[in-house]
Design an enzyme around this catalytic site. Sequence first.
Site, PDB file in Angstrom:
ATOM      1  CD  GLU A   1      -7.089   7.255   5.834  1.00 50.40           C
ATOM      2  OE1 GLU A   1      -7.823   8.254   5.711  1.00 50.40           O
ATOM      3  OE2 GLU A   1      -6.062   7.244   6.528  1.00 50.40           O
TER       4      GLU A   1
ATOM      5  CB  VAL B   1      -0.988   0.003   1.192  1.00 54.19           C
ATOM      6  CG1 VAL B   1      -0.280  -0.042   2.540  1.00 54.19           C
ATOM      7  CG2 VAL B   1      -1.923   1.215   1.119  1.00 54.19           C
ATOM      8  CG  PHE B   2       2.194   5.097  -2.667  1.00 53.11           C
ATOM      9  CD1 PHE B   2       3.585   5.088  -2.647  1.00 53.11           C
ATOM     10  CD2 PHE B   2       1.540   6.302  -2.889  1.00 53.11           C
ATOM     11  CE1 PHE B   2       4.307   6.265  -2.841  1.00 53.11           C
ATOM     12  CE2 PHE B   2       2.246   7.480  -3.084  1.00 53.11           C
ATOM     13  CZ  PHE B   2       3.639   7.461  -3.055  1.00 53.11           C
ATOM     14  N   GLY B   3       1.483   5.147   0.719  1.00 47.86           N
ATOM     15  CA  GLY B   3       1.007   6.259   1.527  1.00 47.86           C
ATOM     16  C   GLY B   3       1.595   7.569   1.043  1.00 47.86           C
ATOM     17  CE1 TYR B   4      -2.894   8.796  -1.302  1.00 50.63           C
ATOM     18  CE2 TYR B   4      -3.031  11.151  -0.891  1.00 50.63           C
ATOM     19  CZ  TYR B   4      -3.650   9.932  -1.116  1.00 50.63           C
ATOM     20  OH  TYR B   4      -5.023   9.868  -1.121  1.00 50.63           O
ATOM     21  N   GLY B   5      -0.055  10.671   2.346  1.00 54.26           N
ATOM     22  CA  GLY B   5      -0.567  11.668   3.293  1.00 54.26           C
ATOM     23  C   GLY B   5      -0.277  11.203   4.712  1.00 54.26           C
ATOM     24  CB  SER B   6      -2.422  10.782   7.680  1.00 49.66           C
ATOM     25  OG  SER B   6      -3.361   9.883   7.156  1.00 49.66           O
TER      26      SER B   6
HETATM   27  C1  BEZ Z   1      -2.310   8.241   2.524  1.00 49.33           C
HETATM   28  O1  BEZ Z   1      -1.858   7.533   1.638  1.00 49.33           O
HETATM   29  O2  BEZ Z   1      -1.578   8.776   3.343  1.00 49.33           O
HETATM   30  C2  BEZ Z   1      -3.741   8.384   2.620  1.00 49.33           C
HETATM   31  C3  BEZ Z   1      -4.523   7.264   2.602  1.00 49.33           C
HETATM   32  C4  BEZ Z   1      -5.871   7.404   2.686  1.00 49.33           C
HETATM   33  C5  BEZ Z   1      -6.423   8.639   2.771  1.00 49.33           C
HETATM   34  C6  BEZ Z   1      -5.628   9.756   2.765  1.00 49.33           C
HETATM   35  C7  BEZ Z   1      -4.267   9.629   2.682  1.00 49.33           C
END
Ligand code: BEZ
Length: 170
Positions: free
Chosen positions: A84, A8-13
């Site tokens: 989420e 899983v790729f995270g780009y925010g929290s």
């Molecule tokens: C994230 O990848 O950090 C993220 C995942 C779900 C919702 C918002 C951000």
Amino acid sequence: MSGDSDWVFGYGSLIYKVDFPYLRREVASVSGWQRRFWQGSHDHRGTPEAPGRVVTLVPAAGAVCRGVAYLVEHAVFEHLDHREKNGYRRHAVAIEMAADGASVRGVLYVADEDNHAYLGPAGPEELAAHIAGATGPSGSNRDYLLRLAAALRELGEHDPHVAELEALLR
Ligand code: BEZ
């Protein structure tokens, strides 16, 4: 993607709030997406009456978004789907690892313009003022932005959109 685990790729929290077990963690990027504070938050950094603004990914030709990839067991997705749940959906992508350029299949969470909480674009001053005034069960919207900006700096990532909002909020 394979067997009992997936990336899983995270780009925010997900970069800085890691409240789930993982098997591997790698700095990584996805191509064709850019980070934007265009999603409303009713349940973390705002309320249904006064939503905050949090990031989603928006398709953008030629863009590269850097974040963190986690290899997680399938059960973790139940937790992430719940965390989420306010408008985000899983989307299959190719994830490129920063360390060696290897590409793996994985998923990321995207909130597109069709979801009920979507707020969409606004100018930087309007976005910053909105973020400065919102708060929810997970804390202030300002704290979310500042933590994300700090986490991106730690990754060596300069995201002009996040940096501009951070400067306006400080
Ligand atoms: C994230 O990848 O950090 C993220 C995942 C779900 C919702 C918002 C951000």
